[in-house]
Design an enzyme around this catalytic site. Sequence first.
Site, PDB file in Angstrom:
ATOM      1  N   ASP A   1       0.351  -5.634 -26.367  1.00 40.22           N
ATOM      2  CA  ASP A   1       1.188  -5.650 -25.169  1.00 40.22           C
ATOM      3  C   ASP A   1       0.591  -6.465 -24.031  1.00 40.22           C
ATOM      4  O   ASP A   1       1.262  -6.711 -23.023  1.00 40.22           O
ATOM      5  CB  ASP A   1       1.418  -4.210 -24.669  1.00 40.22           C
ATOM      6  CG  ASP A   1       2.258  -3.396 -25.634  1.00 40.22           C
ATOM      7  OD1 ASP A   1       3.160  -3.974 -26.263  1.00 40.22           O
ATOM      8  OD2 ASP A   1       2.005  -2.187 -25.767  1.00 40.22           O
TER       9      ASP A   1
ATOM     10  N   ASP B   1       2.894   1.227  19.976  1.00 48.52           N
ATOM     11  CA  ASP B   1       2.301   1.121  18.640  1.00 48.52           C
ATOM     12  C   ASP B   1       1.901   2.480  18.073  1.00 48.52           C
ATOM     13  O   ASP B   1       1.756   2.620  16.854  1.00 48.52           O
ATOM     14  CB  ASP B   1       1.062   0.221  18.672  1.00 48.52           C
ATOM     15  CG  ASP B   1       1.418  -1.251  18.553  1.00 48.52           C
ATOM     16  OD1 ASP B   1       2.501  -1.552  18.016  1.00 48.52           O
ATOM     17  OD2 ASP B   1       0.629  -2.095  19.013  1.00 48.52           O
TER      18      ASP B   1
ATOM     19  N   ASN C   1      12.283  -8.240  24.623  1.00 49.83           N
ATOM     20  CA  ASN C   1      11.393  -8.164  25.773  1.00 49.83           C
ATOM     21  C   ASN C   1      10.917  -9.537  26.223  1.00 49.83           C
ATOM     22  O   ASN C   1      10.760  -9.806  27.421  1.00 49.83           O
ATOM     23  CB  ASN C   1      10.187  -7.282  25.450  1.00 49.83           C
ATOM     24  CG  ASN C   1      10.552  -5.816  25.381  1.00 49.83           C
ATOM     25  OD1 ASN C   1      11.571  -5.402  25.936  1.00 49.83           O
ATOM     26  ND2 ASN C   1       9.729  -5.025  24.708  1.00 49.83           N
TER      27      ASN C   1
ATOM     28  N   ASP D   1       8.190   0.167 -24.704  1.00 49.43           N
ATOM     29  CA  ASP D   1       8.064   0.441 -26.120  1.00 49.43           C
ATOM     30  C   ASP D   1       8.710   1.790 -26.416  1.00 49.43           C
ATOM     31  O   ASP D   1       9.346   2.385 -25.546  1.00 49.43           O
ATOM     32  CB  ASP D   1       6.588   0.402 -26.544  1.00 49.43           C
ATOM     33  CG  ASP D   1       5.734   1.430 -25.798  1.00 49.43           C
ATOM     34  OD1 ASP D   1       6.284   2.168 -24.961  1.00 49.43           O
ATOM     35  OD2 ASP D   1       4.524   1.490 -26.056  1.00 49.43           O
TER      36      ASP D   1
ATOM     37  N   ASP E   1       1.044  -0.044 -23.933  1.00 48.85           N
ATOM     38  CA  ASP E   1      -0.330   0.454 -23.935  1.00 48.85           C
ATOM     39  C   ASP E   1      -1.162  -0.065 -25.100  1.00 48.85           C
ATOM     40  O   ASP E   1      -2.298   0.355 -25.290  1.00 48.85           O
ATOM     41  CB  ASP E   1      -0.342   1.982 -23.966  1.00 48.85           C
ATOM     42  CG  ASP E   1       0.356   2.552 -25.199  1.00 48.85           C
ATOM     43  OD1 ASP E   1       0.887   1.770 -26.016  1.00 48.85           O
ATOM     44  OD2 ASP E   1       0.382   3.795 -25.342  1.00 48.85           O
TER      45      ASP E   1
ATOM     46  N   ASN F   1       2.587  -2.112  25.213  1.00 48.91           N
ATOM     47  CA  ASN F   1       2.453  -2.492  23.813  1.00 48.91           C
ATOM     48  C   ASN F   1       1.625  -1.470  23.040  1.00 48.91           C
ATOM     49  O   ASN F   1       1.961  -1.078  21.918  1.00 48.91           O
ATOM     50  CB  ASN F   1       1.811  -3.884  23.730  1.00 48.91           C
ATOM     51  CG  ASN F   1       1.683  -4.388  22.312  1.00 48.91           C
ATOM     52  OD1 ASN F   1       2.655  -4.419  21.577  1.00 48.91           O
ATOM     53  ND2 ASN F   1       0.486  -4.781  21.929  1.00 48.91           N
TER      54      ASN F   1
END
Length: 877
Positions: A582, A675, A646, A332, A578, A671
């Site tokens: 709307d 991580d 892998n 707007d 707003d 693993n």
Amino acid sequence: MSALPPSGVSSPWACPREALLTALGTRPEGLSTAQVEARRPPASERLGGPARRSTVRVLAAQFANPISLVLVAATVISMALGDVLDGGIILAIIAASGLLGFWQEHRADRAVAELLASVQVWAYVRRDAVRTAVPLGEVVVGDVVELAAGDLVPADARLLESTDLLVDASALTGETFPVEKSAEATVPASAGIAARTNCVSLGSHVVSGRAVAVVTAVGRATEFGRVARAVGTAAVRTSFERGIGRFGWLLVRLVAVLTTAIFLVNWLLGRPVLDSLLFALSLAVGITPQMLPAIVALSLATGARRLAARRVVVKRLDAIEDLGALTVLCTDKTGTLTAGAAHLDAWIDADGRPSERVRDLAAANAAAQRGFVNPLDDAILAVAPSRAVALDEVPYDFQRKRLSVLVEVAGTDLLITKGAVASVLALCTTPPAGVAELAERHARRGDRVIALASRPRPREEGRLTRDDERELRLEGLLVFHDPPKPGAAEAVGTLHELGVDVRLITGDSVAAAQTAARAVGIPADRVLRGEQLRGLGPAQLAIAVREVTVFAEVEPIDKERIVAALRHGGETVGFLGDGVNDAPALHAADVGISVDTAVDVAKQAASVVLLDKGLDVVVDGVRLGRQTFANTLKYIRLTTSANFGNMLSLAVASVVLPFLPLLPRQILLLNFLSDIPAMAIASDAVDPEQERLPVRWRLGRIQLFMVVFGLISTVFDIATFAVLVLGFHATAGVFQGAWFVISTLTELAVLFSLRTARPIWASRPSRLLLGLSLGVAALTVALPFVPPVAMLLGIAPPSPVMALALGGVLLGYIAANELVKRPARRLLGVGRAVAQSTVNTSSATVVGVRSPRATRMRLDSHAQRSEADDIRGLEGK
């Protein structure tokens, strides 16, 4: 009056108001504090957004995937058969990995809860005879609520008083248009929901008018709650969640096939069944992206926190992805492109002369209206306070585009109407010539112009209605000035550079809309008026919205149609609004953006709430959305390519070697260690070119990335096997120790190489990512040289010469990735270079047609979105 809650009232719409109040144990002044406390429903009976997951559920989810459960079961069996040490190590690593994921997800959940608490929607109730604001979920049966335009209805309620009340109940009844409600209506007990015209329901909102109502049901006991229970309450999965889920299941299916094959091959080679099973399951755990949910949650929550620091609250986390994907922003005018602080500059009669009568009548109208607060009335009263006595009103609505009040002025009852110029002139008996042209001249200067008219109307004629808006006398015009917002033009230019076109949608006149648009750099020679828009069919509108950037004199339903047409054309659309008008467009957009000061229905409909209204804040949101999405994709690309490589390497090694290439506990520890740096990817730095274009999920690219870079990993893994077995004749312990170290180091190295499309030395990672990676690398290298740890893991340290040889393989692996990623830049999320320019309002280019830069950008964006493997396209298959 008893504090105990009532047992319930059957058919409150058919019950007289006084009898209903008595039955509910309340009164027009509202409940007492003691009554409210006694009537609070238990949490299980309330309705609301998604509940925050309990700590126990988050923790349990880390171990709930089928592969981990089977691995734990197999490990317990192994321990029961005597292998207690090996089984204990495996269970410890599984527990540590699960706790790592729990910590990340718990942090993310807590961050989201804190953010949502900062954006609250309130209901206004009478308690202890005082008007009080309370959160929607704290309304109880017997509360007396006050409703005005833009308010959400917090519960099922019977009207006690009403003034020209229009309610949108489409979410519950499916009715397209708002319906009129009246406290005076008589409704039989057998009436259905749509026919209960003296009641309002949870799930609806007030379009215009005012009302006072007594609450008859809350939460799950409401009509909306019954519907929710009937259709189920499972949350709808978003495209972002479906994209991640689809890819995760693709990888899991691939892993299931290959790990089953690895188990069978090892078993057929004569290795113990339980050892073969543990090896295959450990391999599956190491390959599957177990941390993906936690990493995604942490990445999005980190993005949400960074947005919050810029005063942007994300109510729906996956809206961050949609922010990054925006190609069109509809907005707007007031408060976004303009300063939002309207000032009454002039009050003139029909001939253009200053008129104190016009000023005073306008002040009387502004002071008497009770519909909802608006900046124009505030601007009027700031100039001329009024002492007129308010008698009645017909509130403003977006169909009439005007507001009428009945006031007593100097002993005379006067109807005063103000609103859009065309709307008011249509009600006047003989509007003076030239008024429309006078209003147009002011509008072309960027002023907001409204008309004012009046007529005597005695109060004895009864309640004021819309039918009284007739035979008026034009008093004059009110001229408001709302200057361009500082920084708005720069923000529009930046959005264009980011590949986001800005479209202005306003109810103002064509002239005012064009002036406001040009002031901030939006092309405005081609304007589509609401009347023209409503004459276009869906196909015609879809063509029109491609080039038109300014829409003027539109109604609420027009905004929704514009957004829908843009989305149908392949755009990812954000809508910034707003007002109560709307809400439909906010629902229809990919990203509904509102502000903290918006009416309740707009704030509730939005998925992103700005604490400061302005396009510069949206620019921050788009950039951070793209950064967050880029970091999420980093983890997915790196994890899938490394795991795929892998997996193939271990499959080959388990067949050709006389021993397992890695023991289950070694695979799981590898693993787990890899991580740890992944936690820092969520806050990693992003190269500027990765923010340049809109982003979205492309499953095909991720699959291709996984295969290409996974195969590179496999090639160098096989080279490592050859070096260890053929060059150094490594024993099982030495081989496993060397490969454990080199596998971890290659995963860390490829993280830094493939996190960017630039050369590895030309992109700086975050300090946290660099620090965690160096720490894990140092720990990994040290483990084989610490005898107690090496014995527990079953590994032996490599010789210095072997370490140098493996270092050469590592450098070769990094070099290969650097060479391959240059022609594979698009797989890394970096498209063709796009010429950058800012919007120049004085350009000779025909306004309303995209510049060549914008056209190239849009073609590139459409080319990316048209890939057959785009997840959004796959969802319908």
